[in-house]
Design a protein around this motif. Structure first.
Motif, PDB file in Angstrom:
ATOM      1  N   ILE A   1      -6.729   8.348  -0.744  1.00  0.00           N
ATOM      2  CA  ILE A   1      -6.608   7.531  -1.947  1.00  0.00           C
ATOM      3  C   ILE A   1      -5.306   6.750  -1.831  1.00  0.00           C
ATOM      4  O   ILE A   1      -4.246   7.338  -1.572  1.00  0.00           O
ATOM      5  CB  ILE A   1      -6.588   8.399  -3.218  1.00  0.00           C
ATOM      6  CG1 ILE A   1      -7.655   9.479  -3.170  1.00  0.00           C
ATOM      7  CG2 ILE A   1      -6.697   7.530  -4.460  1.00  0.00           C
ATOM      8  CD1 ILE A   1      -9.056   8.978  -3.118  1.00  0.00           C
ATOM      9  N   VAL A   2      -5.361   5.443  -2.041  1.00  0.00           N
ATOM     10  CA  VAL A   2      -4.145   4.633  -1.978  1.00  0.00           C
ATOM     11  C   VAL A   2      -3.975   3.822  -3.246  1.00  0.00           C
ATOM     12  O   VAL A   2      -4.949   3.494  -3.934  1.00  0.00           O
ATOM     13  CB  VAL A   2      -4.140   3.688  -0.740  1.00  0.00           C
ATOM     14  CG1 VAL A   2      -4.222   4.484   0.544  1.00  0.00           C
ATOM     15  CG2 VAL A   2      -5.246   2.652  -0.824  1.00  0.00           C
TER      16      VAL A   2
ATOM     17  N   THR B   1       0.846  -1.197   0.000  1.00  0.00           N
ATOM     18  CA  THR B   1       0.000   0.000   0.000  1.00  0.00           C
ATOM     19  C   THR B   1       0.875   1.238   0.000  1.00  0.00           C
ATOM     20  O   THR B   1       1.857   1.310   0.741  1.00  0.00           O
ATOM     21  CB  THR B   1      -0.907   0.024   1.246  1.00  0.00           C
ATOM     22  OG1 THR B   1      -1.807  -1.082   1.209  1.00  0.00           O
ATOM     23  CG2 THR B   1      -1.725   1.328   1.314  1.00  0.00           C
ATOM     24  N   CYS B   2       0.502   2.211  -0.827  1.00  0.00           N
ATOM     25  CA  CYS B   2       1.158   3.513  -0.782  1.00  0.00           C
ATOM     26  C   CYS B   2       0.089   4.594  -0.896  1.00  0.00           C
ATOM     27  O   CYS B   2      -0.654   4.646  -1.883  1.00  0.00           O
ATOM     28  CB  CYS B   2       2.189   3.674  -1.896  1.00  0.00           C
ATOM     29  SG  CYS B   2       3.136   5.221  -1.758  1.00  0.00           S
ATOM     30  N   GLY B   3       0.003   5.432   0.114  1.00  0.00           N
ATOM     31  CA  GLY B   3      -0.952   6.528   0.097  1.00  0.00           C
ATOM     32  C   GLY B   3      -0.484   7.661  -0.799  1.00  0.00           C
ATOM     33  O   GLY B   3       0.716   7.872  -0.991  1.00  0.00           O
TER      34      GLY B   3
ATOM     35  N   LEU C   1      -4.311   9.367  -9.085  1.00  0.00           N
ATOM     36  CA  LEU C   1      -3.721  10.692  -8.906  1.00  0.00           C
ATOM     37  C   LEU C   1      -4.692  11.788  -9.337  1.00  0.00           C
ATOM     38  O   LEU C   1      -4.757  12.866  -8.725  1.00  0.00           O
ATOM     39  CB  LEU C   1      -2.419  10.796  -9.687  1.00  0.00           C
ATOM     40  CG  LEU C   1      -1.280   9.898  -9.168  1.00  0.00           C
ATOM     41  CD1 LEU C   1      -0.155   9.813 -10.190  1.00  0.00           C
ATOM     42  CD2 LEU C   1      -0.755  10.417  -7.833  1.00  0.00           C
ATOM     43  N   ASP C   2      -5.462  11.522 -10.372  1.00  0.00           N
ATOM     44  CA  ASP C   2      -6.440  12.501 -10.827  1.00  0.00           C
ATOM     45  C   ASP C   2      -7.528  12.716  -9.781  1.00  0.00           C
ATOM     46  O   ASP C   2      -7.919  13.859  -9.497  1.00  0.00           O
ATOM     47  CB  ASP C   2      -7.054  12.043 -12.150  1.00  0.00           C
ATOM     48  CG  ASP C   2      -8.063  13.042 -12.693  1.00  0.00           C
ATOM     49  OD1 ASP C   2      -7.646  14.156 -13.060  1.00  0.00           O
ATOM     50  OD2 ASP C   2      -9.273  12.723 -12.732  1.00  0.00           O
ATOM     51  N   LEU C   3      -8.023  11.638  -9.194  1.00  0.00           N
ATOM     52  CA  LEU C   3      -9.042  11.772  -8.153  1.00  0.00           C
ATOM     53  C   LEU C   3      -8.482  12.493  -6.930  1.00  0.00           C
ATOM     54  O   LEU C   3      -9.154  13.350  -6.346  1.00  0.00           O
ATOM     55  CB  LEU C   3      -9.554  10.390  -7.750  1.00  0.00           C
ATOM     56  CG  LEU C   3     -10.601  10.358  -6.628  1.00  0.00           C
ATOM     57  CD1 LEU C   3     -11.819  11.199  -6.979  1.00  0.00           C
ATOM     58  CD2 LEU C   3     -11.000   8.913  -6.307  1.00  0.00           C
ATOM     59  N   ALA C   4      -7.255  12.162  -6.543  1.00  0.00           N
ATOM     60  CA  ALA C   4      -6.652  12.837  -5.399  1.00  0.00           C
ATOM     61  C   ALA C   4      -6.440  14.319  -5.671  1.00  0.00           C
ATOM     62  O   ALA C   4      -6.523  15.148  -4.754  1.00  0.00           O
ATOM     63  CB  ALA C   4      -5.323  12.167  -5.037  1.00  0.00           C
ATOM     64  N   SER C   5      -6.193  14.667  -6.929  1.00  0.00           N
ATOM     65  CA  SER C   5      -5.981  16.068  -7.300  1.00  0.00           C
ATOM     66  C   SER C   5      -7.290  16.838  -7.395  1.00  0.00           C
ATOM     67  O   SER C   5      -7.296  18.072  -7.272  1.00  0.00           O
ATOM     68  CB  SER C   5      -5.258  16.150  -8.649  1.00  0.00           C
ATOM     69  OG  SER C   5      -4.007  15.514  -8.603  1.00  0.00           O
ATOM     70  N   ASN C   6      -8.361  16.117  -7.630  1.00  0.00           N
ATOM     71  CA  ASN C   6      -9.680  16.737  -7.780  1.00  0.00           C
ATOM     72  C   ASN C   6     -10.667  16.026  -6.855  1.00  0.00           C
ATOM     73  O   ASN C   6     -11.573  15.323  -7.316  1.00  0.00           O
ATOM     74  CB  ASN C   6     -10.148  16.649  -9.234  1.00  0.00           C
ATOM     75  CG  ASN C   6      -9.180  17.320 -10.194  1.00  0.00           C
ATOM     76  OD1 ASN C   6      -9.167  18.531 -10.334  1.00  0.00           O
ATOM     77  ND2 ASN C   6      -8.345  16.512 -10.858  1.00  0.00           N
ATOM     78  N   PRO C   7     -10.476  16.192  -5.555  1.00  0.00           N
ATOM     79  CA  PRO C   7     -11.274  15.420  -4.604  1.00  0.00           C
ATOM     80  C   PRO C   7     -12.757  15.729  -4.693  1.00  0.00           C
ATOM     81  O   PRO C   7     -13.156  16.869  -4.948  1.00  0.00           O
ATOM     82  CB  PRO C   7     -10.697  15.829  -3.244  1.00  0.00           C
ATOM     83  CG  PRO C   7     -10.065  17.161  -3.477  1.00  0.00           C
ATOM     84  CD  PRO C   7      -9.542  17.121  -4.875  1.00  0.00           C
ATOM     85  N   ARG C   8     -13.555  14.687  -4.477  1.00  0.00           N
ATOM     86  CA  ARG C   8     -15.000  14.829  -4.410  1.00  0.00           C
ATOM     87  C   ARG C   8     -15.418  14.874  -2.945  1.00  0.00           C
ATOM     88  O   ARG C   8     -14.625  14.538  -2.051  1.00  0.00           O
ATOM     89  CB  ARG C   8     -15.668  13.647  -5.114  1.00  0.00           C
ATOM     90  CG  ARG C   8     -15.244  13.453  -6.564  1.00  0.00           C
ATOM     91  CD  ARG C   8     -16.156  12.465  -7.263  1.00  0.00           C
ATOM     92  NE  ARG C   8     -16.206  11.177  -6.599  1.00  0.00           N
ATOM     93  CZ  ARG C   8     -15.660  10.057  -7.077  1.00  0.00           C
ATOM     94  NH1 ARG C   8     -14.982  10.085  -8.215  1.00  0.00           N
ATOM     95  NH2 ARG C   8     -15.771   8.920  -6.413  1.00  0.00           N
ATOM     96  N   PRO C   9     -16.643  15.276  -2.672  1.00  0.00           N
ATOM     97  CA  PRO C   9     -17.088  15.293  -1.277  1.00  0.00           C
ATOM     98  C   PRO C   9     -16.949  13.949  -0.576  1.00  0.00           C
ATOM     99  O   PRO C   9     -16.716  13.901   0.633  1.00  0.00           O
ATOM    100  CB  PRO C   9     -18.560  15.707  -1.397  1.00  0.00           C
ATOM    101  CG  PRO C   9     -18.631  16.518  -2.643  1.00  0.00           C
ATOM    102  CD  PRO C   9     -17.657  15.869  -3.573  1.00  0.00           C
TER     103      PRO C   9
ATOM    104  N   SER D   1     -10.921   5.885   1.239  1.00  0.00           N
ATOM    105  CA  SER D   1     -12.178   5.824   0.489  1.00  0.00           C
ATOM    106  C   SER D   1     -12.020   5.118  -0.848  1.00  0.00           C
ATOM    107  O   SER D   1     -12.988   4.562  -1.380  1.00  0.00           O
ATOM    108  CB  SER D   1     -12.729   7.234   0.250  1.00  0.00           C
ATOM    109  OG  SER D   1     -11.827   8.011  -0.530  1.00  0.00           O
ATOM    110  N   HIS D   2     -10.807   5.146  -1.419  1.00  0.00           N
ATOM    111  CA  HIS D   2     -10.595   4.565  -2.744  1.00  0.00           C
ATOM    112  C   HIS D   2      -9.260   3.828  -2.778  1.00  0.00           C
ATOM    113  O   HIS D   2      -8.243   4.352  -2.324  1.00  0.00           O
ATOM    114  CB  HIS D   2     -10.593   5.651  -3.831  1.00  0.00           C
ATOM    115  CG  HIS D   2     -11.912   6.339  -4.000  1.00  0.00           C
ATOM    116  ND1 HIS D   2     -12.343   7.320  -3.135  1.00  0.00           N
ATOM    117  CD2 HIS D   2     -12.885   6.176  -4.942  1.00  0.00           C
ATOM    118  CE1 HIS D   2     -13.539   7.743  -3.540  1.00  0.00           C
ATOM    119  NE2 HIS D   2     -13.891   7.077  -4.624  1.00  0.00           N
ATOM    120  N   ARG D   3      -9.292   2.634  -3.345  1.00  0.00           N
ATOM    121  CA  ARG D   3      -8.100   1.814  -3.529  1.00  0.00           C
ATOM    122  C   ARG D   3      -7.953   1.524  -5.020  1.00  0.00           C
ATOM    123  O   ARG D   3      -8.874   1.017  -5.646  1.00  0.00           O
ATOM    124  CB  ARG D   3      -8.225   0.510  -2.740  1.00  0.00           C
ATOM    125  CG  ARG D   3      -8.360   0.722  -1.234  1.00  0.00           C
ATOM    126  CD  ARG D   3      -8.872  -0.534  -0.534  1.00  0.00           C
ATOM    127  NE  ARG D   3      -8.909  -0.372   0.915  1.00  0.00           N
ATOM    128  CZ  ARG D   3      -9.899   0.196   1.587  1.00  0.00           C
ATOM    129  NH1 ARG D   3     -10.967   0.666   0.918  1.00  0.00           N
ATOM    130  NH2 ARG D   3      -9.854   0.305   2.891  1.00  0.00           N
TER     131      ARG D   3
END
Length: 371
Positions: free
Chosen positions: A365-366, A56-58, A352-360, A340-342
């Motif tokens: 993200i890992v 795992t890497c966060g 990386l895209d989701l982590a850069s553009n977080p949703r509510p 929340s997401h793996r």
């Protein structure tokens, strides 16, 4: 033993190395906003070093900053919130063996320089050197299948994961250390009121640690979903900043004074002024997420006339490794519950895209290469 690994036949070699491929997958940074999943050579280790197969890497905000700003040369492989299994050990490694479950700090100070003597470890020249790599210029390397850990990190920055503790929980050890460092720098007294602005994973950890120190904790965020998660971590005093004036609400809840201490867990400089305005006269304001250099507007009289202290905290403290490990491994905070997401390594770009553009509804993200 890590799932899917096969040992070699020779017993003495088996003690030093698991079957390791010549090539591996990695998320390679090629330039500003350009990360590609590629096949790269598995890094070779030298004497005193170990090779970890990543579980795992966060994804950390500092990884994202480097990717989006081009602050670092390419190519590199980022990722530093890493846990996994030792796949090989070099000669002269003591205390670790193939098959050990570990997490790794990518920075460790020298302990002897001007800054180390003053306990400002993150400014130590050796600390600024990255001691983990998956290839290319060392940059953490956790966004890959294997990571090479250099000798000075093995000696002081490699931590065994106890039985019963998950890789996901253990991967939070480095970020928890950084948060604990920030909370301790505030010098909180029991009963003081602390405001934590931002309730992403780091904000929730900061708030949990402030409550652990005996403070009354208030938190704010623009997303009600995140405030609901905060409440599940026993942080009941929440402020929906999308509906309320943060400064006025904090003052209303503190007899008009403001918070004794404010921690800013959101990047960007636009919230520095509200953070300072939310602090009482003589209060403290901690910048925790402002890692990008730039300019910000502050009221200098708030520091001089109002006697507010503006301070910062960055990265981990080697002095807090044992305490943070006890906290994480004892499960005082359900850190894995913040995930929340793996994503598998093959989908690292999407992660990386989701982590850069977080949703509510997105929190930690890992990336997990074994998925």
């Amino acid at each position: 033993m890590y799932p899917g690994m096969v040992t070699v036949s020779h017993v003495s070699e088996c003690q030093r190395r698991l079957a390791i491929p010549a090539q591996m997958q990695a998320a390679v940074y090629r330039g500003v906003n350009d990360v590609r999943v590629e096949s790269v050579p598995v890094p070779q280790i030298a004497g005193g070093e170990v090779l970890i197969r990543v579980h795992t890497c966060g994804i950390c905000g500092t990884d994202l900053k480097k990717i989006h700003t081009g602050s670092h040369s390419a190519p590199r492989i980022f990722g530093h919130e890493t846990s996994g299994v030792i796949a090989a050990v070099g000669d002269d490694v003591q205390g670790f063996a193939v098959g050990d479950r570990v997490m790794v700090f990518h920075h460790i100070p020298c302990g002897e320089c001007f800054y180390c003597r003053r306990k400002v470890f993150a400014q130590c020249p050796v600390y600024k050197k990255v001691g983990c790599t998956a290839g290319f210029e060392p940059a953490g390397g956790g966004f890959a299948e294997y990571v090479r850990v250099m000798d000075w990190i093995v000696r002081r920055g490699l931590v065994k994961i106890p039985d019963g503790v998950s890789f996901e929980q253990a991967a939070f050890l480095e970020p928890v250390n950084t948060c604990l460092k920030g909370v301790e720098a505030l010098g909180l007294e029991p009963g003081e009121t602390v405001l934590v602005i931002g309730q992403g994973p780091i904000g929730i950890i900061l708030a949990s640690l402030a409550r652990r120190a005996g403070a009354r904790v208030m938190v704010s965020d623009l997303y009600q979903q995140r405030l609901t998660i905060s409440e599940s971590y026993r942080i009941p005093e929440t402020i929906d900043a999308s509906r309320s004036d943060l400064v006025q609400e904090v003052r209303r809840r503190t007899y008009g004074r403001g918070a004794d201490a404010v921690m800013l867990a959101v990047g960007g400089n636009g919230l520095i002024r509200p953070a300072m305005d939310s602090a009482r006269y003589g209060g403290r304001v901690m910048l925790f997420a402002q890692t990008a250099r730039g300019e910000a507007t502050i009221d200098p009289a708030a520091v001089c006339v109002d006697e507010k202290t503006l301070m910062g905290s960055y990265s981990a403290s080697v002095e807090l490794q044992d305490e943070s490990a006890r906290l994480v491994f004892a499960g005082e905070i359900d850190l894995a519950g913040l995930i929340s997401h793996r994503f598998p390594l093959s989908e690292a770009v999407g992660a990386l895209d989701l982590a850069s553009n977080p949703r509510p509804d997105s929190m930690k993200i890992v990336i997990q290469p074994a998925l």
